[in-house]
Scaffold this motif. Sequence first.
Motif, PDB file in Angstrom:
ATOM      1  N   THR A 176      -1.466   9.971   6.503  1.00  0.00           N
ATOM      2  CA  THR A 176      -2.196   9.940   5.226  1.00  0.00           C
ATOM      3  C   THR A 176      -2.642   8.527   4.899  1.00  0.00           C
ATOM      4  OG1 THR A 176      -0.889  11.812   4.420  1.00  0.00           O
ATOM      5  CG2 THR A 176      -2.069  10.508   2.781  1.00  0.00           C
ATOM      6  N   MET A 177      -1.767   7.554   5.126  1.00  0.00           N
ATOM      7  CA  MET A 177      -2.114   6.159   4.855  1.00  0.00           C
ATOM      8  C   MET A 177      -3.240   5.685   5.772  1.00  0.00           C
ATOM      9  SD  MET A 177       1.676   4.456   4.488  1.00  0.00           S
ATOM     10  CE  MET A 177       2.933   5.143   3.397  1.00  0.00           C
ATOM     11  N   VAL A 178      -3.114   6.003   7.048  1.00  0.00           N
ATOM     12  CA  VAL A 178      -4.108   5.571   8.028  1.00  0.00           C
ATOM     13  C   VAL A 178      -5.486   6.151   7.713  1.00  0.00           C
ATOM     14  CG1 VAL A 178      -4.790   5.709  10.454  1.00  0.00           C
ATOM     15  CG2 VAL A 178      -2.412   5.231   9.859  1.00  0.00           C
ATOM     16  N   MET A 179      -5.508   7.390   7.226  1.00  0.00           N
ATOM     17  CA  MET A 179      -6.768   8.069   6.959  1.00  0.00           C
ATOM     18  C   MET A 179      -7.324   7.769   5.571  1.00  0.00           C
ATOM     19  SD  MET A 179      -5.739  11.732   8.714  1.00  0.00           S
ATOM     20  CE  MET A 179      -7.314  12.527   8.423  1.00  0.00           C
ATOM     21  N   ASP A 180      -6.603   6.961   4.791  1.00  0.00           N
ATOM     22  CA  ASP A 180      -7.041   6.630   3.444  1.00  0.00           C
ATOM     23  C   ASP A 180      -8.095   5.519   3.503  1.00  0.00           C
ATOM     24  OD1 ASP A 180      -7.342   5.903   0.773  1.00  0.00           O
ATOM     25  OD2 ASP A 180      -5.246   6.273   0.305  1.00  0.00           O
ATOM     26  N   GLY A 181      -9.284   5.826   3.103  1.00  0.00           N
ATOM     27  CA  GLY A 181     -10.363   4.849   3.137  1.00  0.00           C
ATOM     28  C   GLY A 181     -10.273   3.781   2.061  1.00  0.00           C
ATOM     29  N   ASN A 182      -9.268   3.895   1.197  1.00  0.00           N
ATOM     30  CA  ASN A 182      -9.120   2.931   0.105  1.00  0.00           C
ATOM     31  C   ASN A 182      -8.141   1.811   0.440  1.00  0.00           C
ATOM     32  OD1 ASN A 182     -10.684   4.391  -2.110  1.00  0.00           O
ATOM     33  ND2 ASN A 182      -9.225   5.968  -1.486  1.00  0.00           N
ATOM     34  N   GLY A 183      -7.698   1.766   1.703  1.00  0.00           N
ATOM     35  CA  GLY A 183      -6.732   0.756   2.083  1.00  0.00           C
ATOM     36  C   GLY A 183      -5.305   1.211   1.801  1.00  0.00           C
ATOM     37  N   ILE A 184      -4.344   0.342   2.044  1.00  0.00           N
ATOM     38  CA  ILE A 184      -2.938   0.683   1.865  1.00  0.00           C
ATOM     39  C   ILE A 184      -2.212  -0.432   1.132  1.00  0.00           C
ATOM     40  CG2 ILE A 184      -0.780   1.333   2.994  1.00  0.00           C
ATOM     41  CD1 ILE A 184      -2.416   2.048   5.480  1.00  0.00           C
ATOM     42  N   THR A 185      -1.636  -0.090   0.001  1.00  0.00           N
ATOM     43  CA  THR A 185      -0.749  -0.997  -0.714  1.00  0.00           C
ATOM     44  C   THR A 185       0.607  -0.314  -0.798  1.00  0.00           C
ATOM     45  OG1 THR A 185      -2.547  -1.910  -2.058  1.00  0.00           O
ATOM     46  CG2 THR A 185      -0.300  -2.226  -2.867  1.00  0.00           C
ATOM     47  N   LYS A 186       1.635  -0.914  -0.210  1.00  0.00           N
ATOM     48  CA  LYS A 186       2.960  -0.300  -0.195  1.00  0.00           C
ATOM     49  C   LYS A 186       4.024  -1.382  -0.104  1.00  0.00           C
ATOM     50  CE  LYS A 186       2.982   0.496   4.846  1.00  0.00           C
ATOM     51  NZ  LYS A 186       4.197  -0.206   5.217  1.00  0.00           N
ATOM     52  N   ASP A 187       5.225  -1.017  -0.514  1.00  0.00           N
ATOM     53  CA  ASP A 187       6.348  -1.950  -0.464  1.00  0.00           C
ATOM     54  C   ASP A 187       7.625  -1.127  -0.431  1.00  0.00           C
ATOM     55  OD1 ASP A 187       8.130  -4.001  -0.616  1.00  0.00           O
ATOM     56  OD2 ASP A 187       7.458  -4.804  -2.536  1.00  0.00           O
ATOM     57  N   TRP A 188       8.229  -1.027   0.740  1.00  0.00           N
ATOM     58  CA  TRP A 188       9.426  -0.192   0.909  1.00  0.00           C
ATOM     59  C   TRP A 188      10.601  -0.793   0.140  1.00  0.00           C
ATOM     60  CZ3 TRP A 188      10.041   4.316   3.919  1.00  0.00           C
ATOM     61  CH2 TRP A 188      11.367   4.794   3.987  1.00  0.00           C
ATOM     62  N   GLU A 189      11.275   0.059  -0.630  1.00  0.00           N
ATOM     63  CA  GLU A 189      12.463  -0.357  -1.363  1.00  0.00           C
ATOM     64  C   GLU A 189      13.589   0.652  -1.129  1.00  0.00           C
ATOM     65  OE1 GLU A 189      13.043  -3.027  -3.082  1.00  0.00           O
ATOM     66  OE2 GLU A 189      11.014  -3.874  -3.057  1.00  0.00           O
ATOM     67  N   PRO A 190      14.828   0.185  -0.953  1.00  0.00           N
ATOM     68  CA  PRO A 190      15.948   1.120  -0.814  1.00  0.00           C
ATOM     69  C   PRO A 190      16.143   1.890  -2.108  1.00  0.00           C
ATOM     70  CG  PRO A 190      16.748  -1.116  -1.121  1.00  0.00           C
ATOM     71  CD  PRO A 190      15.263  -1.216  -0.902  1.00  0.00           C
ATOM     72  N   LEU A 191      16.740   3.052  -2.031  1.00  0.00           N
ATOM     73  CA  LEU A 191      16.906   3.897  -3.208  1.00  0.00           C
ATOM     74  C   LEU A 191      17.706   3.181  -4.297  1.00  0.00           C
ATOM     75  CD1 LEU A 191      16.102   6.745  -4.133  1.00  0.00           C
ATOM     76  CD2 LEU A 191      18.376   7.519  -3.433  1.00  0.00           C
ATOM     77  N   SER A 192      18.589   2.301  -3.885  1.00  0.00           N
ATOM     78  CA  SER A 192      19.397   1.552  -4.858  1.00  0.00           C
ATOM     79  C   SER A 192      18.544   0.655  -5.743  1.00  0.00           C
ATOM     80  CB  SER A 192      20.456   0.711  -4.134  1.00  0.00           C
ATOM     81  OG  SER A 192      19.843  -0.173  -3.209  1.00  0.00           O
ATOM     82  N   ASP A 193      17.308   0.368  -5.315  1.00  0.00           N
ATOM     83  CA  ASP A 193      16.396  -0.468  -6.089  1.00  0.00           C
ATOM     84  C   ASP A 193      15.290   0.340  -6.747  1.00  0.00           C
ATOM     85  OD1 ASP A 193      17.795  -2.780  -5.532  1.00  0.00           O
ATOM     86  OD2 ASP A 193      16.566  -3.302  -3.796  1.00  0.00           O
ATOM     87  N   ILE A 194      15.487   1.655  -6.853  1.00  0.00           N
ATOM     88  CA  ILE A 194      14.544   2.532  -7.544  1.00  0.00           C
ATOM     89  C   ILE A 194      15.280   3.181  -8.706  1.00  0.00           C
ATOM     90  CG2 ILE A 194      13.079   4.578  -7.368  1.00  0.00           C
ATOM     91  CD1 ILE A 194      12.659   3.944  -4.427  1.00  0.00           C
ATOM     92  N   ASP A 195      14.741   3.067  -9.893  1.00  0.00           N
ATOM     93  CA  ASP A 195      15.419   3.555 -11.085  1.00  0.00           C
ATOM     94  C   ASP A 195      15.726   5.044 -10.995  1.00  0.00           C
ATOM     95  OD1 ASP A 195      15.777   4.414 -14.006  1.00  0.00           O
ATOM     96  OD2 ASP A 195      15.549   2.241 -14.201  1.00  0.00           O
ATOM     97  N   ARG A 196      16.920   5.388 -11.457  1.00  0.00           N
ATOM     98  CA  ARG A 196      17.333   6.789 -11.423  1.00  0.00           C
ATOM     99  C   ARG A 196      16.428   7.665 -12.275  1.00  0.00           C
ATOM    100  NH1 ARG A 196      23.685   8.563 -11.189  1.00  0.00           N
ATOM    101  NH2 ARG A 196      23.381  10.794 -10.781  1.00  0.00           N
TER     102      ARG A 196
END
Length: 223
Positions: free
Chosen positions: A37-57
């Motif tokens: 999906t990212m590769v086929m997105d013509g709008n580019g890719i903005t992402k930043d992987w975060e562990p679940l511990s750093d994502i609000d419950r």
Amino acid sequence: MLRRLTLFLFKFAIGFVALSFVLVALFKFVPVPVTATMVMDGNGITKDWEPLSDIDRNLVRAVIAAEDGKFCSHDGFDAQAIAKAMASNAKGGRIRGGSTISQQTAKNVFLWQGGGYFRKGLEAWFTLLIENVWGKRRIMEVYLNVAETGIGTYGAEAGAQRYYQKGANSLTRIEAAKMAAALPLPKERSVTNPKGWLRGHGRTIEARIGVVGRDGLDACVYE
């Protein structure tokens, strides 16, 4: 000729199964670098992987409230939701989905967007694998890191930065609810300025966040 074709198909099937196990085992520990999906997105890719511990419950509870209330109790498939979706779709009108978070994760990571029985069959295969190899916590972690959260934006962290100019580790209930409300159609649904039905839907999700917490519907993610 038939024998050669049969042998080829057999080898292909064995190779596919082996590759499936390798990829699923690898991504149990390694962040998913990119998806179709990212590769086929013509709008580019903005992402930043975060562990679940750093994502609000709050966001975990919001996506469960919005997308899959039985996430902790099903084995990857919600038979009741699938049956309702099929019945609704048979009547025509707006297509209704019955996919669980596990199915969406399997599709997002290993496959491509769009329908078709072949892709749905592969989705079911990968769903079974990640349910048994990854477990619920890892499924949620991957889902929140690869899901499209806006135009050319993928994952909770990139979405939080885009809409609220802060990390995904400090989302309020309403902020999490607005992001979850937009997930099914992130290119079309507004997060920061929802109107009409979408605004009401976000408020409903916000209220359900409390229910998810009260009833422990996210317990499998944090056990």
